[in-house]
Design a protein around this motif. Sequence first.
Motif, PDB file in Angstrom:
ATOM      1  N   ILE A 131       0.860  -1.171   0.000  1.00 35.38           N
ATOM      2  CA  ILE A 131       0.000   0.000   0.000  1.00 35.38           C
ATOM      3  C   ILE A 131       0.898   1.223   0.000  1.00 35.38           C
ATOM      4  N   THR A 132       0.550   2.217  -0.797  1.00 39.40           N
ATOM      5  CA  THR A 132       1.260   3.489  -0.774  1.00 39.40           C
ATOM      6  C   THR A 132       0.338   4.519  -0.156  1.00 39.40           C
ATOM      7  N   TYR A 133       0.630   4.895   1.075  1.00 39.12           N
ATOM      8  CA  TYR A 133      -0.164   5.925   1.734  1.00 39.12           C
ATOM      9  C   TYR A 133       0.145   7.279   1.103  1.00 39.12           C
ATOM     10  N   PHE A 134      -0.898   8.075   0.913  1.00 36.58           N
ATOM     11  CA  PHE A 134      -0.713   9.432   0.392  1.00 36.58           C
ATOM     12  C   PHE A 134      -0.775  10.463   1.515  1.00 36.58           C
ATOM     13  N   GLY A 135      -0.925  10.011   2.745  1.00 31.56           N
ATOM     14  CA  GLY A 135      -0.972  10.889   3.908  1.00 31.56           C
ATOM     15  C   GLY A 135      -1.379  10.081   5.122  1.00 31.56           C
ATOM     16  N   GLY A 136      -1.499  10.745   6.253  1.00 32.55           N
ATOM     17  CA  GLY A 136      -1.903  10.051   7.468  1.00 32.55           C
ATOM     18  C   GLY A 136      -1.506  10.823   8.709  1.00 32.55           C
ATOM     19  N   GLN A 137      -1.786  10.243   9.857  1.00 29.69           N
ATOM     20  CA  GLN A 137      -1.363  10.795  11.138  1.00 29.69           C
ATOM     21  C   GLN A 137      -0.110  10.046  11.578  1.00 29.69           C
ATOM     22  N   GLY A 138       0.977  10.768  11.769  1.00 30.13           N
ATOM     23  CA  GLY A 138       2.235  10.143  12.125  1.00 30.13           C
ATOM     24  C   GLY A 138       2.545  10.275  13.601  1.00 30.13           C
ATOM     25  N   LYS A 139       3.454   9.446  14.048  1.00 23.20           N
ATOM     26  CA  LYS A 139       3.894   9.471  15.438  1.00 23.20           C
ATOM     27  C   LYS A 139       5.411   9.365  15.465  1.00 23.20           C
ATOM     28  N   GLY A 140       6.052  10.354  16.049  1.00 16.12           N
ATOM     29  CA  GLY A 140       7.505  10.341  16.133  1.00 16.12           C
ATOM     30  C   GLY A 140       8.144  11.166  15.037  1.00 16.12           C
ATOM     31  N   ALA A 141       9.461  11.168  15.015  1.00 15.30           N
ATOM     32  CA  ALA A 141      10.218  11.948  14.038  1.00 15.30           C
ATOM     33  C   ALA A 141      10.195  11.274  12.673  1.00 15.30           C
ATOM     34  N   ILE A 142      10.193  12.086  11.622  1.00 18.81           N
ATOM     35  CA  ILE A 142      10.266  11.561  10.267  1.00 18.81           C
ATOM     36  C   ILE A 142      11.622  10.879  10.065  1.00 18.81           C
ATOM     37  N   PRO A 143      11.639   9.661   9.502  1.00 20.95           N
ATOM     38  CA  PRO A 143      12.924   8.994   9.266  1.00 20.95           C
ATOM     39  C   PRO A 143      13.871   9.864   8.463  1.00 20.95           C
ATOM     40  N   ALA A 144      15.131   9.852   8.838  1.00 22.85           N
ATOM     41  CA  ALA A 144      16.121  10.716   8.193  1.00 22.85           C
ATOM     42  C   ALA A 144      16.358  10.318   6.746  1.00 22.85           C
ATOM     43  N   GLU A 145      16.208   9.034   6.449  1.00 21.51           N
ATOM     44  CA  GLU A 145      16.472   8.557   5.103  1.00 21.51           C
ATOM     45  C   GLU A 145      15.164   8.270   4.381  1.00 21.51           C
ATOM     46  N   ASN A 146      14.974   8.886   3.232  1.00 15.59           N
ATOM     47  CA  ASN A 146      13.821   8.569   2.401  1.00 15.59           C
ATOM     48  C   ASN A 146      14.144   8.954   0.966  1.00 15.59           C
ATOM     49  N   ASN A 147      13.549   8.247   0.044  1.00 16.07           N
ATOM     50  CA  ASN A 147      13.763   8.496  -1.367  1.00 16.07           C
ATOM     51  C   ASN A 147      12.411   8.540  -2.055  1.00 16.07           C
ATOM     52  N   SER A 148      11.697   9.637  -1.870  1.00  9.95           N
ATOM     53  CA  SER A 148      10.346   9.846  -2.376  1.00  9.95           C
ATOM     54  C   SER A 148       9.292   9.090  -1.568  1.00  9.95           C
ATOM     55  N   PHE A 149       9.685   8.064  -0.846  1.00 15.26           N
ATOM     56  CA  PHE A 149       8.739   7.293  -0.050  1.00 15.26           C
ATOM     57  C   PHE A 149       9.336   6.992   1.324  1.00 15.26           C
ATOM     58  N   ILE A 150       8.485   7.044   2.338  1.00 19.98           N
ATOM     59  CA  ILE A 150       8.901   6.733   3.706  1.00 19.98           C
ATOM     60  C   ILE A 150       8.535   5.274   3.990  1.00 19.98           C
ATOM     61  N   ASP A 151       9.507   4.491   4.361  1.00 20.14           N
ATOM     62  CA  ASP A 151       9.289   3.078   4.664  1.00 20.14           C
ATOM     63  C   ASP A 151       8.590   2.973   6.018  1.00 20.14           C
ATOM     64  N   LEU A 152       7.396   2.339   6.038  1.00 19.57           N
ATOM     65  CA  LEU A 152       6.628   2.277   7.276  1.00 19.57           C
ATOM     66  C   LEU A 152       7.122   1.214   8.235  1.00 19.57           C
ATOM     67  N   LYS A 153       8.177   0.498   7.860  1.00 21.90           N
ATOM     68  CA  LYS A 153       8.836  -0.358   8.846  1.00 21.90           C
ATOM     69  C   LYS A 153       9.524   0.510   9.897  1.00 21.90           C
ATOM     70  N   ASP A 154       9.799   1.748   9.524  1.00 23.37           N
ATOM     71  CA  ASP A 154      10.554   2.646  10.403  1.00 23.37           C
ATOM     72  C   ASP A 154       9.729   3.823  10.909  1.00 23.37           C
ATOM     73  N   PHE A 155       8.424   3.823  10.612  1.00 15.60           N
ATOM     74  CA  PHE A 155       7.615   4.979  10.986  1.00 15.60           C
ATOM     75  C   PHE A 155       6.189   4.538  11.283  1.00 15.60           C
ATOM     76  N   GLU A 156       5.597   5.080  12.352  1.00 17.49           N
ATOM     77  CA  GLU A 156       4.246   4.717  12.769  1.00 17.49           C
ATOM     78  C   GLU A 156       3.242   5.675  12.141  1.00 17.49           C
ATOM     79  N   LEU A 157       2.305   5.126  11.373  1.00 18.55           N
ATOM     80  CA  LEU A 157       1.349   5.946  10.632  1.00 18.55           C
ATOM     81  C   LEU A 157      -0.057   5.388  10.778  1.00 18.55           C
ATOM     82  N   PHE A 158      -1.025   6.289  10.985  1.00 18.95           N
ATOM     83  CA  PHE A 158      -2.431   5.916  11.037  1.00 18.95           C
ATOM     84  C   PHE A 158      -3.179   6.708   9.967  1.00 18.95           C
ATOM     85  N   GLY A 159      -4.325   6.196   9.553  1.00 17.83           N
ATOM     86  CA  GLY A 159      -5.185   6.947   8.660  1.00 17.83           C
ATOM     87  C   GLY A 159      -5.397   6.267   7.326  1.00 17.83           C
ATOM     88  N   THR A 160      -6.652   6.147   6.913  1.00 21.75           N
ATOM     89  CA  THR A 160      -6.967   5.483   5.646  1.00 21.75           C
ATOM     90  C   THR A 160      -7.757   6.402   4.722  1.00 21.75           C
TER      91      THR A 160
END
Length: 282
Positions: A131-160
Amino acid sequence: MIPLIINLPKSKERREKIPEKLKPYFVSHVLLEGIDGLSLREDEYRKSISQSLDIPDEKLKPSYFYERKNFQSYGRDEDTILKKVGCFLSHLNAIRFAFNNNLFNVLILEDDFKINENIFKVNINQSSGLITYFGGQGKGAIPAENNSFIDLKDFELFGTYGYLIKTKTDMEYILNLMRSCFNDGPGRIKLKDDFHPSKDRLKMMSIDLWYKRFLHKKCVCAYPIIVEHDDEVDSTIDTSKKYKKRYGNKCISKLIKDSQRNQTPTPSTEFVNDMEPVLIQS
């Protein structure tokens, strides 16, 4: 992309605003009738949903979801539980619709979405997420490393309220997991390698938490953010201050700004009843 928007029949005002919200970005879209969880108390409505989704009627009765073993929810207010159930079933139905109509690159939106111009900056073909989320409610700091997409293994995201599913294979995989919630047996709260969706059962819960618990390790979030929640629209599930405090003040776009990492044709529309789905295109 094909936008597929979930809208409850009673939300007429939201429905009327959808074409204008999509106008700058899309030339067509699909509007699907959301499933009203509160109406599952009515025998005729519940049986029609049972037939449409091929889920046994007894497993759509409100009493089924009031049991913690069948539906996980911290609060036990019966109306709120049924609204969450309706939301879960609406997303199941949306994916089912896309799968049955051989669609791909489907952008599923709840009707309280707000699209921004970042949609022109993200190349969805580069996304490798289930799934490619286009937005959501995040928790914590944005991962320092990303390449157009944030890997959700490293970031907590809610919202559908805005996410993309690219392929039929991915849709089928998600559908099978969602349908497993209506199997018999104990509901699992972890998706392990030995899980078999035809005989095992995942525990049902609110759709955003369910996605986070069972799918996030295979998902990504677009960067920069494309879809935001329209804060001027109240939730159809819970409008309490506690809910707003939990979900309304942690928009991932705000977290990105806080971390100073933000990079800087008229659609045809028609109301589509989920019992008789029709693809509407201009």
